[in-house]
Design a protein around this motif. Structure first.
Motif, PDB file in Angstrom:
ATOM      1  N   LEU A 149       0.863  -1.185   0.000  1.00  0.00           N
ATOM      2  CA  LEU A 149       0.000   0.000   0.000  1.00  0.00           C
ATOM      3  C   LEU A 149       0.898   1.231   0.000  1.00  0.00           C
ATOM      4  O   LEU A 149       1.899   1.267   0.706  1.00  0.00           O
ATOM      5  CB  LEU A 149      -0.845  -0.029   1.278  1.00  0.00           C
ATOM      6  N   MET A 150       0.535   2.231  -0.812  1.00  0.00           N
ATOM      7  CA  MET A 150       1.322   3.474  -0.839  1.00  0.00           C
ATOM      8  C   MET A 150       0.561   4.566  -0.107  1.00  0.00           C
ATOM      9  O   MET A 150      -0.664   4.651  -0.175  1.00  0.00           O
ATOM     10  CB  MET A 150       1.597   3.902  -2.283  1.00  0.00           C
ATOM     11  N   ILE A 151       1.305   5.405   0.610  1.00  0.00           N
ATOM     12  CA  ILE A 151       0.712   6.496   1.392  1.00  0.00           C
ATOM     13  C   ILE A 151       1.452   7.777   1.045  1.00  0.00           C
ATOM     14  O   ILE A 151       2.689   7.783   0.952  1.00  0.00           O
ATOM     15  CB  ILE A 151       0.811   6.213   2.908  1.00  0.00           C
ATOM     16  N   ALA A 152       0.701   8.864   0.856  1.00  0.00           N
ATOM     17  CA  ALA A 152       1.312  10.145   0.479  1.00  0.00           C
ATOM     18  C   ALA A 152       1.617  10.982   1.717  1.00  0.00           C
ATOM     19  O   ALA A 152       0.790  11.109   2.613  1.00  0.00           O
ATOM     20  CB  ALA A 152       0.372  10.915  -0.449  1.00  0.00           C
ATOM     21  N   LYS A 153       2.819  11.554   1.720  1.00  0.00           N
ATOM     22  CA  LYS A 153       3.174  12.456   2.823  1.00  0.00           C
ATOM     23  C   LYS A 153       2.836  13.905   2.488  1.00  0.00           C
ATOM     24  O   LYS A 153       2.540  14.700   3.381  1.00  0.00           O
ATOM     25  CB  LYS A 153       4.668  12.331   3.131  1.00  0.00           C
ATOM     26  N   THR A 154       2.918  14.259   1.223  1.00  0.00           N
ATOM     27  CA  THR A 154       2.634  15.643   0.825  1.00  0.00           C
ATOM     28  C   THR A 154       1.400  15.688  -0.072  1.00  0.00           C
ATOM     29  O   THR A 154       1.044  14.696  -0.710  1.00  0.00           O
ATOM     30  CB  THR A 154       3.825  16.251   0.057  1.00  0.00           C
ATOM     31  N   ASN A 155       0.780  16.858  -0.138  1.00  0.00           N
ATOM     32  CA  ASN A 155      -0.377  17.009  -1.019  1.00  0.00           C
ATOM     33  C   ASN A 155       0.012  16.841  -2.485  1.00  0.00           C
ATOM     34  O   ASN A 155      -0.755  16.302  -3.284  1.00  0.00           O
ATOM     35  CB  ASN A 155      -1.040  18.368  -0.793  1.00  0.00           C
ATOM     36  N   MET A 156       1.214  17.285  -2.842  1.00  0.00           N
ATOM     37  CA  MET A 156       1.696  17.124  -4.223  1.00  0.00           C
ATOM     38  C   MET A 156       1.786  15.637  -4.572  1.00  0.00           C
ATOM     39  O   MET A 156       1.333  15.197  -5.633  1.00  0.00           O
ATOM     40  CB  MET A 156       3.066  17.797  -4.383  1.00  0.00           C
ATOM     41  N   ALA A 157       2.358  14.852  -3.667  1.00  0.00           N
ATOM     42  CA  ALA A 157       2.480  13.416  -3.906  1.00  0.00           C
ATOM     43  C   ALA A 157       1.102  12.769  -3.989  1.00  0.00           C
ATOM     44  O   ALA A 157       0.848  11.913  -4.845  1.00  0.00           O
ATOM     45  CB  ALA A 157       3.295  12.767  -2.787  1.00  0.00           C
ATOM     46  N   HIS A 158       0.206  13.198  -3.115  1.00  0.00           N
ATOM     47  CA  HIS A 158      -1.159  12.651  -3.098  1.00  0.00           C
ATOM     48  C   HIS A 158      -1.848  12.886  -4.442  1.00  0.00           C
ATOM     49  O   HIS A 158      -2.444  11.967  -5.027  1.00  0.00           O
ATOM     50  CB  HIS A 158      -1.952  13.312  -1.967  1.00  0.00           C
TER      51      HIS A 158
END
Length: 308
Positions: A149-158
């Motif tokens: 599972l991948m999780i975003a740390k920044t809004n840009m990455a999300h």
């Protein structure tokens, strides 16, 4: 109770005689047994408009209505839960989710979730796009499904990862043990998936209010009465592999929602593992691919089938 939710179920022949609390526990996965008990005890479960008790046994064509009161605002707290981290940088984190862990908080599940663990590990370094109950969560897998599972740390990455999901460019390969043998070595299921009109907690192949869904599968190993397959998602609908494989006559071993009610080997939950996840890194533009080994519970089931 302005935002209370009402769930409706029609009892099918195969569920006749089942206790209402057991039936609802199977069909309302997001709620714990204690949360369901409170809902029943508070008079929020009715059949034909009449309140019932938790030991009520279902009859054919019973029409059940479950009113889930609006959730009280709950603070989601960090919890020191070990994470199996496959990769991490300042933009994102990739983890191998264990069996039985809920991805994000929901009614009845405000502790012990992947989000609680991530809040402890990452602090406030998680994207806020999906709100305070789902920080960093771009996609999810079911409680009993294991794997990457991948999780975003920044809004840009999300935003980048969500866009890749939307355009179906992310590589997602799952391993599953399914009932019955295949004549063919591979194939594709291209059938739309939407909410089951008779049971909105379940998904179904339907033309109404549905979304395009495509699953590619191939046989990895044939065993007596069962097959180990690899399923590659082209789209990522809720319960997609489980619904598509059931549709073609190969429900997942351990899947009580879409498969047989009586399951061999006493497995808990569907034998399904998100094995491979590949995507383009939001910041570097590099394609990255991660693989999680089959968990011990999955391997034990395989060994039993191979030896039978």
């Amino acid at each position: 109770m302005n935002n209370q939710e009402v769930f409706e179920f029609y009892v099918e022949q195969e569920d006749v005689g089942t206790r209402i609390d057991v039936y609802l526990a199977e069909n309302m996965e997001d709620l714990t047994r204690s949360a369901l008990k409170k809902i029943i005890d508070d008079g929020n479960v009715t059949i034909g408009g009449k309140n019932i008790k938790s030991n009520y046994k279902l009859r054919v064509k019973d029409f059940i209505q479950v009113t889930v009161p609006e959730a009280v605002s709950v603070e989601i707290l960090p919890e020191d839960i070990p994470l199996d981290i496959l990769y991490e940088d300042e933009h994102l984190i990739v983890v191998n989710k264990p069996k039985g862990m809920v991805v994000h908080p929901a009614p009845g599940h405000y502790t012990g979730t992947l989000v609680n663990a991530l809040l402890y590990h990452c602090g406030d370094e998680l994207s806020g796009i999906n709100g305070e109950k789902r920080p960093g969560i771009v996609h999810r897998i079911d409680k009993d499904t294991t794997g990457v599972l991948m999780i975003a740390k920044t809004n840009m990455a999300h935003q980048s990862l969500a866009a890749q999901l939307a355009e179906h460019s992310i590589t997602r390969k799952y391993y599953a043990v399914v009932f019955n043998g295949f004549q063919e070595d591979d194939g594709t299921v291209d059938q739309p998936i939407g909410r089951n009109p008779l049971d909105r907690k379940k998904m179904a192949i339907t033309q109404k209010h549905s979304r395009h869904a495509v699953t590619h599968y191939k046989v990895v190993e044939r065993m007596k009465n069962f097959t180990l397959i690899e399923a590659q998602l082209e789209t990522g609908r809720t319960h997609q592999i489980r619904v598509h494989m059931t549709f073609i006559g190969h429900p997942l071993l351990g899947d009580l929602v879409y498969g047989p009610k009586k399951q061999p080997f006493k497995v808990e939950g569907q034998v399904l593992h998100a094995k491979v996840l590949g995507f383009v890194h939001p910041a570097t533009g590099e394609y990255m691919e991660f693989e999680a080994d089959l968990p011990e519970s999955f391997q034990k089931v395989l060994e039993r089938l191979q030896n039978s």
